[in-house]
Design a protein around this motif. Structure first.
Motif, PDB file in Angstrom:
ATOM      1  N   PHE A 378       0.844  -1.207   0.000  1.00 20.45           N
ATOM      2  CA  PHE A 378       0.000   0.000   0.000  1.00 20.45           C
ATOM      3  C   PHE A 378       0.870   1.244   0.000  1.00 20.45           C
ATOM      4  O   PHE A 378       1.938   1.280   0.640  1.00 20.45           O
ATOM      5  N   HIS A 379       0.371   2.278  -0.651  1.00 21.34           N
ATOM      6  CA  HIS A 379       0.967   3.602  -0.471  1.00 21.34           C
ATOM      7  C   HIS A 379       0.862   3.914   1.027  1.00 21.34           C
ATOM      8  O   HIS A 379      -0.202   3.709   1.622  1.00 21.34           O
ATOM      9  N   PRO A 380       1.942   4.437   1.650  1.00 19.36           N
ATOM     10  CA  PRO A 380       1.878   4.718   3.094  1.00 19.36           C
ATOM     11  C   PRO A 380       0.661   5.563   3.489  1.00 19.36           C
ATOM     12  O   PRO A 380       0.110   5.410   4.581  1.00 19.36           O
ATOM     13  N   ARG A 381       0.237   6.446   2.582  1.00 22.83           N
ATOM     14  CA  ARG A 381      -0.932   7.292   2.841  1.00 22.83           C
ATOM     15  C   ARG A 381      -2.201   6.453   3.070  1.00 22.83           C
ATOM     16  O   ARG A 381      -3.113   6.846   3.783  1.00 22.83           O
ATOM     17  N   MET A 382      -2.280   5.306   2.437  1.00 16.22           N
ATOM     18  CA  MET A 382      -3.480   4.479   2.511  1.00 16.22           C
ATOM     19  C   MET A 382      -3.357   3.329   3.521  1.00 16.22           C
ATOM     20  O   MET A 382      -4.364   2.750   3.932  1.00 16.22           O
ATOM     21  N   ALA A 383      -2.147   2.968   3.899  1.00 25.10           N
ATOM     22  CA  ALA A 383      -1.956   1.767   4.739  1.00 25.10           C
ATOM     23  C   ALA A 383      -2.795   1.861   6.013  1.00 25.10           C
ATOM     24  O   ALA A 383      -2.820   2.908   6.664  1.00 25.10           O
ATOM     25  N   PRO A 384      -3.475   0.778   6.384  1.00 19.81           N
ATOM     26  CA  PRO A 384      -4.320   0.822   7.588  1.00 19.81           C
ATOM     27  C   PRO A 384      -3.522   1.116   8.845  1.00 19.81           C
ATOM     28  O   PRO A 384      -3.929   1.902   9.679  1.00 19.81           O
ATOM     29  N   ILE A 385      -2.369   0.461   8.985  1.00 22.67           N
ATOM     30  CA  ILE A 385      -1.476   0.747  10.121  1.00 22.67           C
ATOM     31  C   ILE A 385      -0.211   1.354   9.522  1.00 22.67           C
ATOM     32  O   ILE A 385       0.355   0.809   8.570  1.00 22.67           O
ATOM     33  N   LYS A 386       0.222   2.463  10.079  1.00 16.86           N
ATOM     34  CA  LYS A 386       1.355   3.166   9.477  1.00 16.86           C
ATOM     35  C   LYS A 386       2.683   2.640  10.007  1.00 16.86           C
ATOM     36  O   LYS A 386       3.664   2.602   9.274  1.00 16.86           O
ATOM     37  N   CYS A 387       2.690   2.289  11.286  1.00 17.96           N
ATOM     38  CA  CYS A 387       3.973   1.893  11.874  1.00 17.96           C
ATOM     39  C   CYS A 387       3.738   0.853  12.969  1.00 17.96           C
ATOM     40  O   CYS A 387       2.837   1.007  13.795  1.00 17.96           O
ATOM     41  N   THR A 459      15.868   1.101  15.116  1.00 22.13           N
ATOM     42  CA  THR A 459      15.938   0.791  13.682  1.00 22.13           C
ATOM     43  C   THR A 459      14.564   1.046  13.081  1.00 22.13           C
ATOM     44  O   THR A 459      13.531   0.694  13.658  1.00 22.13           O
ATOM     45  N   LEU A 460      14.580   1.679  11.922  1.00 19.04           N
ATOM     46  CA  LEU A 460      13.341   1.923  11.170  1.00 19.04           C
ATOM     47  C   LEU A 460      13.421   1.070   9.917  1.00 19.04           C
ATOM     48  O   LEU A 460      14.315   1.264   9.086  1.00 19.04           O
ATOM     49  N   ARG A 461      12.506   0.104   9.810  1.00 17.86           N
ATOM     50  CA  ARG A 461      12.543  -0.835   8.678  1.00 17.86           C
ATOM     51  C   ARG A 461      11.494  -0.442   7.651  1.00 17.86           C
ATOM     52  O   ARG A 461      10.349  -0.144   7.994  1.00 17.86           O
ATOM     53  N   ASP A 462      11.932  -0.473   6.395  1.00 15.91           N
ATOM     54  CA  ASP A 462      11.022  -0.160   5.292  1.00 15.91           C
ATOM     55  C   ASP A 462      10.436  -1.480   4.755  1.00 15.91           C
ATOM     56  O   ASP A 462      11.179  -2.408   4.446  1.00 15.91           O
ATOM     57  N   ARG A 463       9.109  -1.536   4.671  1.00 19.45           N
ATOM     58  CA  ARG A 463       8.411  -2.757   4.248  1.00 19.45           C
ATOM     59  C   ARG A 463       8.859  -3.256   2.878  1.00 19.45           C
ATOM     60  O   ARG A 463       9.086  -4.458   2.697  1.00 19.45           O
ATOM     61  N   ASP A 464       9.007  -2.343   1.923  1.00 19.84           N
ATOM     62  CA  ASP A 464       9.231  -2.773   0.546  1.00 19.84           C
ATOM     63  C   ASP A 464      10.682  -3.179   0.293  1.00 19.84           C
ATOM     64  O   ASP A 464      10.947  -4.222  -0.288  1.00 19.84           O
ATOM     65  N   SER A 465      11.615  -2.362   0.771  1.00 19.92           N
ATOM     66  CA  SER A 465      13.027  -2.690   0.512  1.00 19.92           C
ATOM     67  C   SER A 465      13.582  -3.600   1.608  1.00 19.92           C
ATOM     68  O   SER A 465      14.644  -4.196   1.436  1.00 19.92           O
ATOM     69  N   GLY A 478       8.442  13.148  13.081  1.00 16.19           N
ATOM     70  CA  GLY A 478       8.619  14.017  11.907  1.00 16.19           C
ATOM     71  C   GLY A 478       8.898  13.211  10.650  1.00 16.19           C
ATOM     72  O   GLY A 478       8.288  13.452   9.595  1.00 16.19           O
ATOM     73  N   ILE A 479       9.823  12.239  10.773  1.00 12.76           N
ATOM     74  CA  ILE A 479      10.192  11.443   9.595  1.00 12.76           C
ATOM     75  C   ILE A 479       8.977  10.654   9.094  1.00 12.76           C
ATOM     76  O   ILE A 479       8.661  10.651   7.901  1.00 12.76           O
ATOM     77  N   LEU A 480       8.285  10.014  10.028  1.00 14.28           N
ATOM     78  CA  LEU A 480       7.151   9.172   9.595  1.00 14.28           C
ATOM     79  C   LEU A 480       6.011  10.022   9.035  1.00 14.28           C
ATOM     80  O   LEU A 480       5.427   9.684   8.001  1.00 14.28           O
ATOM     81  N   VAL A 481       5.692  11.118   9.697  1.00 11.25           N
ATOM     82  CA  VAL A 481       4.587  11.964   9.213  1.00 11.25           C
ATOM     83  C   VAL A 481       4.884  12.430   7.791  1.00 11.25           C
ATOM     84  O   VAL A 481       4.011  12.417   6.915  1.00 11.25           O
ATOM     85  N   SER A 482       6.147  12.789   7.522  1.00 12.32           N
ATOM     86  CA  SER A 482       6.470  13.271   6.166  1.00 12.32           C
ATOM     87  C   SER A 482       6.301  12.147   5.138  1.00 12.32           C
ATOM     88  O   SER A 482       6.051  12.406   3.969  1.00 12.32           O
ATOM     89  N   ARG A 483       6.424  10.896   5.583  1.00 14.83           N
ATOM     90  CA  ARG A 483       6.305   9.801   4.606  1.00 14.83           C
ATOM     91  C   ARG A 483       4.877   9.266   4.445  1.00 14.83           C
ATOM     92  O   ARG A 483       4.610   8.506   3.521  1.00 14.83           O
ATOM     93  N   ILE A 484       3.990   9.636   5.353  1.00 19.28           N
ATOM     94  CA  ILE A 484       2.631   9.062   5.263  1.00 19.28           C
ATOM     95  C   ILE A 484       1.577  10.058   4.802  1.00 19.28           C
ATOM     96  O   ILE A 484       0.421   9.696   4.608  1.00 19.28           O
TER      97      ILE A 484
END
Ligand code: GAP
Length: 485
Positions: A378-387, A459-465, A478-484
């Motif tokens: 999912f695009h992070p904007r749409m993902a049901p759970i962000k983190c 550690t911040l893990r990216d789902r796709d990579s 701040g980092i997460l809000v900018s990505r979602i």
């Protein structure tokens, strides 16, 4: 009113042969890769709490679906983003929320009582009720796609509206309908909204009224999971304008709507614009586009964008005897506005997002052996759970306490999930499967046990990579809000 383009045109032989009967009968299809993919999607939706059949423990209610904890989040994200770009980010659109129970005169004036019907055929052999376009046409004659029988009735119109009775007296005069589209309540409230809100704030044409809400259609054959349901939600905008602006605005709104789908994560390659032909278009429309998506069960309509002229307002003006015109202060002209309508299905957008997001790749398990990983991208904007937030070990009090602190830090900004059970790799997989784009792990470095340099980092893990970066806890929101967003 005969149902137009999208509903009638897209039945391929594939559907007729394999999908006519279903909601969940994909298992009965020849297992083509697309059919297998659809089967996996339906099963994932149930297993992970996205979508369940309504009243399942009583055998299910055909054409009705319940959204579980993750499905409801996904659906809300779609609706909220639509509302944001259509209403909040514009000066020329306001919202409304109309009643579902609808006065019969509204739907008489709109043409629904008379003509909102699909041609229906009965198979006398297996007793199936079929939409006429599902019947297989062969040189040797018509055939039932369900049982192969040839003893079929002629097509007759079947009105798709659900009707009920209002009040204690059950007679002709108490009939009301569940609305078959949200649009009509916008048309009949046009004058009120204009007077109360738009006139006061000195808004001029063009302007729009938007609505998200339930609609009901007694579909002859609900099918393709949630794609064709009997109860569903629409996101509709009626954008009122002058006659001379209609065709230009039709193209403008097509562009805006395509952007919307791209911004929620549907690649442009999977979207297709069909110009609805004169024969297929509703008689009152001067131009209609269907935005279609490549579902695993074929290319199908997500949304219609139609220039409906002044048909609806004129019909209601005539039937109600109340003027629904607009007075232009500048030109001193009085006229009934025309309307361009982008009309989208929430459930179809949600299904498209799930189909687009579903993927399988290979990833190492705990022992380094490669295994299949199911991921909803999912695009992070749409993902049901962000983190998701994980303490490395659940039996280390300080790790758990720190992880819970981070949950509290993130919660005001996004939907967060805390998980401490099982090996960390398993926990990542569980989140990948529901499309959570980010995972935060609290480890001994976070606590400063491996030196001061990494204290208060995670550690911040990216789902796709599946790549991990080391981040200061205080920078996380701040980092997460900018990505979602
Ligand atoms: N006001 C115009 C209108 O209702 P429509 O093409 O009949 O037009 C608009 O419906 C959208 O509503 C469709 O593009 C589709 O996304 C959604 N929709 C229509 N019927 C549906 C059904 N039975 N199940 C799910 N979504 C449906």
């Amino acid at each position: 009113m005969v149902r137009t383009a999208a509903d009638t045109a897209a039945m391929t032989d594939f559907f007729a042969l394999h999908l006519c009967n279903l909601h969940l009968s994909v298992t009965e299809m020849n297992k083509s890769p697309d059919a297998q993919r659809m089967e996996k999607i339906v099963s994932l939706c149930k297993r992970r709490g996205f979508i369940f059949q309504s009243s399942e423990i009583y055998g299910g209610l055909s054409g009705c679906w319940d959204y579980g904890p993750l499905g409801v989040e996904l659906k809300r994200n779609v609706k909220n983003y639509w509302w944001r770009v259509i209403v909040h980010e514009r000066d020329d659109v306001v919202g409304m929320d109309g009643a579902i129970l609808t006065h019969p005169e509204v739907l008489k004036a709109s043409g629904h009582v008379e003509g909102f019907s699909d041609p229906m055929v009965d198979c006398r052999t297996c007793k199936a009720r079929l939409r006429a376009d599902q019947v297989i046409e062969k040189k040797s004659g018509r055939q039932c796609p369900n049982c192969g029988g040839r003893d079929l009735t002629e097509a007759r119109p079947f009105n798709l509206m659900f009707q009920t009775q209002m009040g204690a007296a059950a007679n002709e005069s108490s009939i009301v309908y569940l609305r078959p589209e949200t649009a009509q309540s916008i048309f009949v409230q046009f004058k009120n909204i204009f007077k109360n809100i738009l006139e006061v704030s000195r808004k001029k044409l063009p302007f729009g009224i938007a609505q998200i809400g339930k609609a009901f259609r007694n579909e002859i054959n609900p099918r393709n999971f949630t794609f064709r349901s009997r109860e569903f939600e629409q996101m509709e905008l009626e954008y009122f304008c002058r006659a001379e602006e209609g065709m230009k605005l039709l193209d403008y709104w097509l562009g805006e709507r395509l952007k919307f789908y791209e911004n929620i994560g549907i690649g442009r390659d999977g979207l297709h614009v069909k110009t609805v032909s004169d024969e297929e278009r509703a008689f009152y429309s001067k131009g209609t586009y269907d935005i279609e998506f490549d579902f695993p069960f074929g290319r199908q309509e997500l949304e219609g964008v139609a220039y409906r002229t002044d048909y609806d307002l004129l019909q209601h003006q005539k039937a109600s005897g109340k003027s629904l015109d607009y007075f232009d202060e500048e030109t001193k002209q009085r006229f009934v506005p025309h309307v361009v309508e982008p009309s989208a299905g929430v459930d179809r957008a949600v299904l498209a997002l799930i189909c687009e997001a579903y993927s399988e790749d290979e990833a190492p398990d705990e022992k380094g052996k490669m295994e299949t990983r199911i991921v909803l991208r999912f695009h992070p904007r749409m993902a049901p759970i962000k983190c998701a937030v994980f303490p490395l070990l659940k039996n280390k009090e300080h790790l758990v306490a720190k992880a819970k602190e981070i949950v509290d830090l993130l919660r005001p900004h996004m939907n967060v999930f805390y998980d401490e059970s099982g090996a960390i790799g398993r926990r990542y997989r569980r989140q990948d499967e529901i499309g959570t784009p980010f995972g935060v792990t609290v480890d001994f470095e976070t606590l400063g046990e491996k030196g001061a340099a990494l204290r208060d980092t995670v550690t911040l893990r990216d789902r796709d990579s599946m790549k991990q970066e080391r981040i200061l806890v205080k920078d996380l929101p701040g980092i997460l809000v900018s990505r979602i967003t």
